[in-house]
Motif scaffolding. Structure first.
Motif, PDB file in Angstrom:
ATOM      1  N   SER A  62      59.332  44.108  82.563  1.00 50.61           N
ATOM      2  CA  SER A  62      60.404  43.985  83.547  1.00 50.61           C
ATOM      3  C   SER A  62      60.670  42.516  83.884  1.00 50.61           C
ATOM      4  CB  SER A  62      60.064  44.846  84.692  1.00 50.61           C
ATOM      5  OG  SER A  62      59.953  46.199  84.581  1.00 50.61           O
ATOM      6  N   GLN A  63      61.871  41.909  84.492  1.00 49.55           N
ATOM      7  CA  GLN A  63      61.710  40.668  84.870  1.00 49.55           C
ATOM      8  C   GLN A  63      61.581  40.660  86.453  1.00 49.55           C
ATOM      9  OE1 GLN A  63      62.460  38.427  83.087  1.00 49.55           O
ATOM     10  NE2 GLN A  63      63.823  39.136  81.124  1.00 49.55           N
ATOM     11  N   GLU A 117      63.682  42.255  89.166  1.00 49.08           N
ATOM     12  CA  GLU A 117      64.005  43.789  89.229  1.00 49.08           C
ATOM     13  C   GLU A 117      63.097  44.622  90.071  1.00 49.08           C
ATOM     14  OE1 GLU A 117      65.771  44.650  84.788  1.00 49.08           O
ATOM     15  OE2 GLU A 117      63.475  44.004  84.943  1.00 49.08           O
ATOM     16  N   TYR A 118      62.163  43.891  90.649  1.00 50.12           N
ATOM     17  CA  TYR A 118      61.275  44.769  91.524  1.00 50.12           C
ATOM     18  C   TYR A 118      60.637  43.844  92.659  1.00 50.12           C
ATOM     19  CZ  TYR A 118      57.553  42.943  88.388  1.00 50.12           C
ATOM     20  OH  TYR A 118      56.714  42.064  87.728  1.00 50.12           O
ATOM     21  N   GLY A 156      62.449  48.754  92.902  1.00 49.50           N
ATOM     22  CA  GLY A 156      62.585  48.749  91.364  1.00 49.50           C
ATOM     23  C   GLY A 156      61.468  49.366  90.976  1.00 49.50           C
TER      24      GLY A 156
END
Ligand code: NI
Length: 226
Positions: free
Chosen positions: A122-123, A126-127, A167
């Motif tokens: 995940s980037q 994104e969270y 996220g």
């Protein structure tokens, strides 16, 4: 040594991996935890025998095989088949040390966990939360890397994953039994190998470089357990 290895996955591998992970059937992460860590582990994990997990494992293993920085830092003897996890909705993993030995899921052999790695899918934007916090003699290190990048650290370290409050954080994690079990020796060999490569780029193969390269290999020969 705590090492950030960038671009372990190609953009194509990352996109393919993210697609597979988004369709995966997740299970409770406590299935691979020891007794102490099961009490502080709240996440989801892909069951290792699942077809999706096998495909993702093969992809990560191929990426590790072509990565010279991973080889130099981990000096791998056996790489435990990579696992995959997901943190979302406040999930976290409190302070723990990973089990020292694990049974290989496919051939039952014992693998000593010398080196731990986390490869991010995940980037970071994104969270929220989800930092991997690793404790060593120099203090706390908080790690949150771009998708496709990996962190490598000694498996002897106390570590945790902070709660993910927005996220989802998708990652692969795995352990390596190293030919050189002691982190201080691995660090010395890695630093030496990197310095030798840079000297070679700057000056070509000088006589001094031949001597240094011989010393590197002779140290490795002295310390390697196969
Ligand atoms: Ni852990």
């Amino acid at each position: 040594m705590l090492l950030h290895i960038p671009n372990v996955l190609t953009q194509e591998e990352l996109a393919h991996g993210r697609r597979l992970l988004s369709q995966a059937d997740w299970a409770d992460g406590r299935l691979t935890a020891g007794t102490q860590s099961a009490q502080v582990k709240r996440n989801l994990q892909l069951p290792q025998q699942q077809q999706t997990a096998r495909e993702l494992q093969a992809m990560v293993e191929a990426a590790l095989k072509r990565n010279s920085q991973f080889f130099s830092a981990a000096l791998p003897k056996t790489v435990f088949p990579p696992l995959f996890n997901c943190y979302q909705g406040g999930m976290d993993f409190g302070n723990h040390v990973d089990n020292a030995v694990r049974s290989h899921p496919f051939d039952g052999s014992w693998v000593r966990t010398d080196v731990s790695c986390t490869l991010f899918f995940s980037q970071p934007d994104e969270y929220d939360g989800g930092e991997l916090v690793v404790e060593d003699a120099y203090g706390l290190h908080s790690v949150k890397l771009p998708a496709g990048d990996m962190v490598l650290y000694p498996a002897t370290s106390l570590h945790r994953v902070e709660p993910v409050t927005r996220g989802a954080r998708l990652a692969s994690f795995f352990w390596t039994q190293s030919m050189v079990r002691d982190d201080a020796r691995r660090t010395l060999l890695f630093d030496m190998d990197m310095a030798i490569s840079r000297l070679r780029q700057q000056h070509g193969d000088t006589e001094e470089l031949v001597t240094l390269t011989a010393s590197y290999h002779n140290l490795l020969r002295m310390w390697a357990e196969l």
